[in-house]
Design an enzyme around this catalytic site. Structure first.
Site, PDB file in Angstrom:
ATOM      1  N   THR A 149      12.143  -7.011 -10.607  1.00 56.40           N
ATOM      2  CA  THR A 149      11.622  -8.320 -11.027  1.00 56.40           C
ATOM      3  C   THR A 149      10.458  -8.509 -10.213  1.00 56.40           C
ATOM      4  OG1 THR A 149      13.638  -9.081 -11.571  1.00 56.40           O
ATOM      5  CG2 THR A 149      12.237 -10.872 -10.538  1.00 56.40           C
ATOM      6  N   GLN A 163      -7.745  -0.052   3.674  1.00 52.44           N
ATOM      7  CA  GLN A 163      -8.705  -0.553   4.731  1.00 52.44           C
ATOM      8  C   GLN A 163     -10.092  -0.979   4.093  1.00 52.44           C
ATOM      9  OE1 GLN A 163      -7.705  -1.794   7.673  1.00 52.44           O
ATOM     10  NE2 GLN A 163      -5.800  -0.572   7.765  1.00 52.44           N
ATOM     11  N   ASN A 190      -7.828   4.063   8.842  1.00 55.14           N
ATOM     12  CA  ASN A 190      -7.308   2.824   9.481  1.00 55.14           C
ATOM     13  C   ASN A 190      -7.324   3.013  11.173  1.00 55.14           C
ATOM     14  OD1 ASN A 190      -5.614   4.922   8.708  1.00 55.14           O
ATOM     15  ND2 ASN A 190      -4.195   3.688   9.673  1.00 55.14           N
ATOM     16  N   CYS A 204       1.700   1.422  12.403  1.00 53.42           N
ATOM     17  CA  CYS A 204       3.085   2.280  11.844  1.00 53.42           C
ATOM     18  C   CYS A 204       3.601   3.142  12.838  1.00 53.42           C
ATOM     19  CB  CYS A 204       2.770   2.778  10.639  1.00 53.42           C
ATOM     20  SG  CYS A 204       1.841   1.533   9.421  1.00 53.42           S
ATOM     21  N   SER A 253      -3.883  -3.250  -0.771  1.00 56.02           N
ATOM     22  CA  SER A 253      -2.596  -3.890   0.100  1.00 56.02           C
ATOM     23  C   SER A 253      -2.904  -5.218   0.451  1.00 56.02           C
ATOM     24  CB  SER A 253      -2.210  -3.111   1.242  1.00 56.02           C
ATOM     25  OG  SER A 253      -1.422  -3.892   1.904  1.00 56.02           O
ATOM     26  N   HIS A 270      -1.975  -7.662   2.054  1.00 56.55           N
ATOM     27  CA  HIS A 270      -1.956  -8.208   3.742  1.00 56.55           C
ATOM     28  C   HIS A 270      -2.880  -7.728   4.557  1.00 56.55           C
ATOM     29  CE1 HIS A 270       0.093  -4.950   6.270  1.00 56.55           C
ATOM     30  NE2 HIS A 270       0.202  -4.671   5.335  1.00 56.55           N
ATOM     31  N   GLY A 327       0.890  -1.435   0.015  1.00 53.35           N
ATOM     32  CA  GLY A 327      -0.057   0.225  -0.093  1.00 53.35           C
ATOM     33  C   GLY A 327       0.801   1.215   0.008  1.00 53.35           C
ATOM     34  N   THR A 328       1.853   1.233   0.650  1.00 54.51           N
ATOM     35  CA  THR A 328       2.602   2.449   0.964  1.00 54.51           C
ATOM     36  C   THR A 328       3.249   2.863  -0.356  1.00 54.51           C
ATOM     37  OG1 THR A 328       3.367   2.061   3.062  1.00 54.51           O
ATOM     38  CG2 THR A 328       4.748   3.304   2.194  1.00 54.51           C
TER      39      THR A 328
HETATM   40  C1  LIG Z   1      -5.130   3.036   5.275  1.00 58.78           C
HETATM   41  C2  LIG Z   1      -4.014   2.609   4.920  1.00 58.78           C
HETATM   42  N1  LIG Z   1      -2.960   2.967   3.900  1.00 58.78           N
HETATM   43  C3  LIG Z   1      -1.905   2.666   3.550  1.00 58.78           C
HETATM   44  C4  LIG Z   1      -1.347   1.532   4.373  1.00 58.78           C
HETATM   45  C5  LIG Z   1      -0.161   0.958   4.119  1.00 58.78           C
HETATM   46  O1  LIG Z   1       0.004  -0.356   3.457  1.00 58.78           O
HETATM   47  P1  LIG Z   1       1.075  -1.198   3.771  1.00 58.78           P
HETATM   48  O2  LIG Z   1       1.244  -1.895   4.851  1.00 58.78           O
HETATM   49  O3  LIG Z   1       0.801  -2.479   2.662  1.00 58.78           O
HETATM   50  O4  LIG Z   1       2.452  -0.466   3.284  1.00 58.78           O
HETATM   51  C6  LIG Z   1      -2.142   0.884   5.651  1.00 58.78           C
HETATM   52  C7  LIG Z   1      -1.359  -0.094   6.423  1.00 58.78           C
HETATM   53  O5  LIG Z   1      -1.689   0.041   7.630  1.00 58.78           O
HETATM   54  C8  LIG Z   1      -3.275   1.550   6.074  1.00 58.78           C
HETATM   55  O6  LIG Z   1      -4.134   1.144   6.901  1.00 58.78           O
END
Ligand SMILES: Cc1ncc(COP(=O)(O)O)c(C=O)c1O
Length: 380
Positions: free
Chosen positions: A236, A178, A150, A326, A198, A200, A71-72
């Protein structure tokens, strides 16, 4: 000690069916999808099948899906990639309650001369559509909004946001990390331009995500190298991760109705028990219902610190979060609880409880007893 995992918004365990699809790609099907021999070509085909599954899960076409490292990266790509491709516009509109991936990306662009506007949120975490409308003009580069928050679970009225932005021909990126896997998303009906996912967060592997890029939206690559991902994202491919993400997306959509039902039951039951047991507890974010993530509860207490409760619960086998995982080692109140103007004395006392498909209703009485134990010990 029996462990109770209540931190699904932070990450989810991988679904066994996802794992078993991935394993061959970590063992005998290891070939580089960019090579030209037969096994490699088969792997390239497998990636494109996973792309089709992710696309189908959100109503996109496969060529509109770009795989990323999560996601990041997808958020960085959406915002920086769009900004670099359209250097004539310099104003980015976002909100004060975004994930750090968005906030820090936008802050970085500010150091390059971009201007950022951070929309405020009300006490329940909703942005003000009128405030958004007042800021949209010919200088606006794009709008980036978190679909389901989140930390506080608030689900924004993204249909109205996108409609409003498109009336002024402004591109919208949604952080749906989310939201996907809880809310059915049809990118064509929404008409969203860019959207981040994302893996996971929906029972897929970590370290893989995707950016939906609507046909016609142009991005500048931010990771340079080979010609992977249609020349837009070099490197890759995370072969097993992508296979896993495809399977996870397929499963979560096939099972969405039962997942939603399960989440709602867990949420309603746990919340009823919390407010009955702890009269001073306060739900943060939107009330339960369509405008809140179905697996999400966040509370503030009085007289105890969120990180202390978090630690005390951890000792009893309960995993929760004090806000965004995070930023879990920061003990200052999170930017989100500050932005929604939670009473100052409650700001450091926030915990987040998030359920998942493996959570069990029958565990709730024991979890509440352990909460009571932890809180009694902290208040002693
Ligand atoms: C709303 C939201 N955006 C972005 C992210 C980042 O995703 P990733 O953990 O895959 O980098 C998160 C992760 O907690 C999230 O909750």
């Amino acid at each position: 000690m029996k462990p109770y995992y209540l931190d699904y918004a932070s990450t989810t365990p991988i679904d066994k069916r996802v794992l078993s699809e991935m394993i061959p790609y970590l063992k005998e099907r290891y070939h580089n999808p960019s090579s030209m021999h037969l096994s490699a070509i088969a792997n390239k085909k497998a990636i494109n099948e996973a792309r089709e599954k992710v696309a189908r899960a959100i109503g996109a076409t496969p060529k509109e899906i770009l795989f990323t490292s999560g996601g990041t990266e997808a958020i960085n790509f959406a915002i920086k990639g769009f900004a670099l491709k359209h250097p004539n516009k310099k104003v980015i509109i976002t909100t004060a309650i975004e994930h750090k991936a968005t906030l820090k990306t936008v802050a970085f662009l500010e150091t390059l001369g971009y201007q950022a506007i951070y929309l405020s949120a009300d006490k329940e975490g909703f942005i003000d559509l009128e405030e958004l409308n007042n800021h949209l003009n010919e200088d606006t580069l794009m709008v980036s909004i978190v679909y389901a928050n989140n930390e506080i679970g608030t689900v924004q009225d993204v249909e109205a946001i996108i409609r409003m932005c498109h009336e002024k021909k402004i591109v919208v990126h949604l952080d749906a990390v989310q939201a996907f896997g809880q809310i059915p998303i049809d990118v064509k009906a929404l008409d969203v331009d860019l959207m981040t996912l994302s893996s996971h967060k929906f029972y897929g592997p970590k370290g893989v995500g995707a950016l939906y890029v609507k046909t016609g939206i142009e991005l500048e690559p931010i990771i340079h190298g080979g010609s992977h991902e249609n020349n837009l994202r070099a490197g890759t491919e995370n072969l097993s991760g992508i296979i896993g993400m495809g399977k996870a997306a397929e499963l979560v959509i096939a099972e969405l109705a039962s997942i939603q039902k399960h989440y709602r039951e867990l949420q309603a039951d746990f919340h009823a028990r919390m407010i009955e047991t702890f009269p001073d507890v306060k739900l943060i974010g939107a009330p339960l219902g369509e405008k809140r993530s179905f697996n999400h509860l966040s509370y503030s207490f009085t007289g105890i610190k969120g990180h202390e409760l978090h630690y005390q619960l951890a000792k009893l086998g309960i995993s929760v979060s004090t806000g965004s995982a995070c930023s879990a080692n920061e003990i200052t109140p999170s930017h989100v609880v500050q932005a929604i103007h939670l009473e100052e004395e409650r700001q450091p006392c926030v915990i987040r409880i998030t359920f998942g498909k493996y959570s069990k209703l029958k565990d709730h009485p024991q979890i509440i007893r352990l909460f009571q134990k932890a809180i009694t010990e902290l208040k002693a």
